[in-house]
Design a protein around this motif. Structure first.
Motif, PDB file in Angstrom:
ATOM      1  N   SER A   2       0.630  -1.326  -0.116  1.00  0.00           N
ATOM      2  CA  SER A   2      -0.275  -0.193  -0.087  1.00  0.00           C
ATOM      3  C   SER A   2       0.849   1.246   0.123  1.00  0.00           C
ATOM      4  N   VAL A   3       0.330   2.220  -0.247  1.00  0.00           N
ATOM      5  CA  VAL A   3       0.964   3.748  -0.444  1.00  0.00           C
ATOM      6  C   VAL A   3       1.681   3.868   1.056  1.00  0.00           C
ATOM      7  N   ARG A   4       0.646   3.841   1.961  1.00  0.00           N
ATOM      8  CA  ARG A   4       1.078   3.930   3.341  1.00  0.00           C
ATOM      9  C   ARG A   4       2.361   3.179   3.714  1.00  0.00           C
ATOM     10  N   ARG A   6       4.645   1.987   1.912  1.00  0.00           N
ATOM     11  CA  ARG A   6       5.627   2.385   1.083  1.00  0.00           C
ATOM     12  C   ARG A   6       6.245   3.499   1.806  1.00  0.00           C
ATOM     13  N   LYS A   7       5.590   4.664   1.942  1.00  0.00           N
ATOM     14  CA  LYS A   7       5.776   5.929   2.925  1.00  0.00           C
ATOM     15  C   LYS A   7       6.688   5.337   4.266  1.00  0.00           C
ATOM     16  N   GLU A  10       9.791   4.126   3.233  1.00  0.00           N
ATOM     17  CA  GLU A  10      11.027   5.318   2.760  1.00  0.00           C
ATOM     18  C   GLU A  10      11.253   6.032   4.041  1.00  0.00           C
TER      19      GLU A  10
END
Length: 192
Positions: A2-4, A6-7, A10
């Motif tokens: 998910s985008v969450r 991945r963030k 990172e």
């Protein structure tokens, strides 16, 4: 992913980069050289990005200290696991500790000389610091002797090692006698 997720990954990678860069810079040039401006330049992020991870140099020092504590615990456990017999284990512990202090002076300073905002010997002591002490105590418990509190004995032995490491690094004790001092420490303090 998910985008969450991945963030978050990172963000964790940036944090690792900041800590690694601070550690590298400190080992090369000393902790005075570690500033948020220099770190931002080296990692190619803005200072606000650094401040989104750490409130300042003190927290960065604390992060390096926690990383160092985990490494010290691993070094001690590896050295003592390879040793045969109680005396050999205590000697291996002392050598591993002194070797870590000599080999990673800026990390050692972050752990024990500088204010990284970390609590020692309290309920809120971070787990890596507790584990480093536990790594010492696992080996030293059997060396304390009858009727001696193993925790107090570990504190005393640790204080002696810290003194040897600090005084040798400061040039107050000749490094060529480190092995003789280590043997004397084990002979005099450890009941084996």
């Amino acid at each position: 992913m998910s985008v969450r997720e991945r963030k978050e990954r990172e963000r964790a990678e940036r944090e690792r980069l900041i800590v690694a860069t601070a550690r590298e810079l400190a080992e090369q040039q000393g902790w005075d050289a570690v500033t948020t401006r220099r770190l931002a330049e080296r990692i190619e992020y803005s200072q606000p990005v650094l401040y989104s991870h750490f409130r300042g140099k003190r927290e960065i020092i604390g992060a390096v200290a926690l990383q160092g504590a985990a490494e010290l615990a691993a070094d001690i456990r590896a050295a003592t696991a390879a040793a045969d017999g109680p005396r050999a284990r205590v000697t291996a512990l002392a050598r591993a500790y002194l070797g870590f202090a000599a080999g990673h002076p800026a990390v050692y300073d972050a752990m024990f000389q500088l204010d990284g905002g970390l609590a020692f010997a309290r309920e809120d002591t971070p787990e890596p610091l507790k584990d480093a002490f536990a790594a010492l105590q696992e080996t030293l418990r059997e060396s304390a002797g009858a009727g001696v509190d193993p925790g107090l004995f570990t504190e005393l032995f640790w204080a002696a090692l810290h003194g040897l490491a600090t005084l040798t690094r400061a040039g107050r004790l000749p490094p060529e006698d480190t092995e003789r001092r280590t043997a004397l420490l084990v002979d005099r303090l450890a009941v084996l």
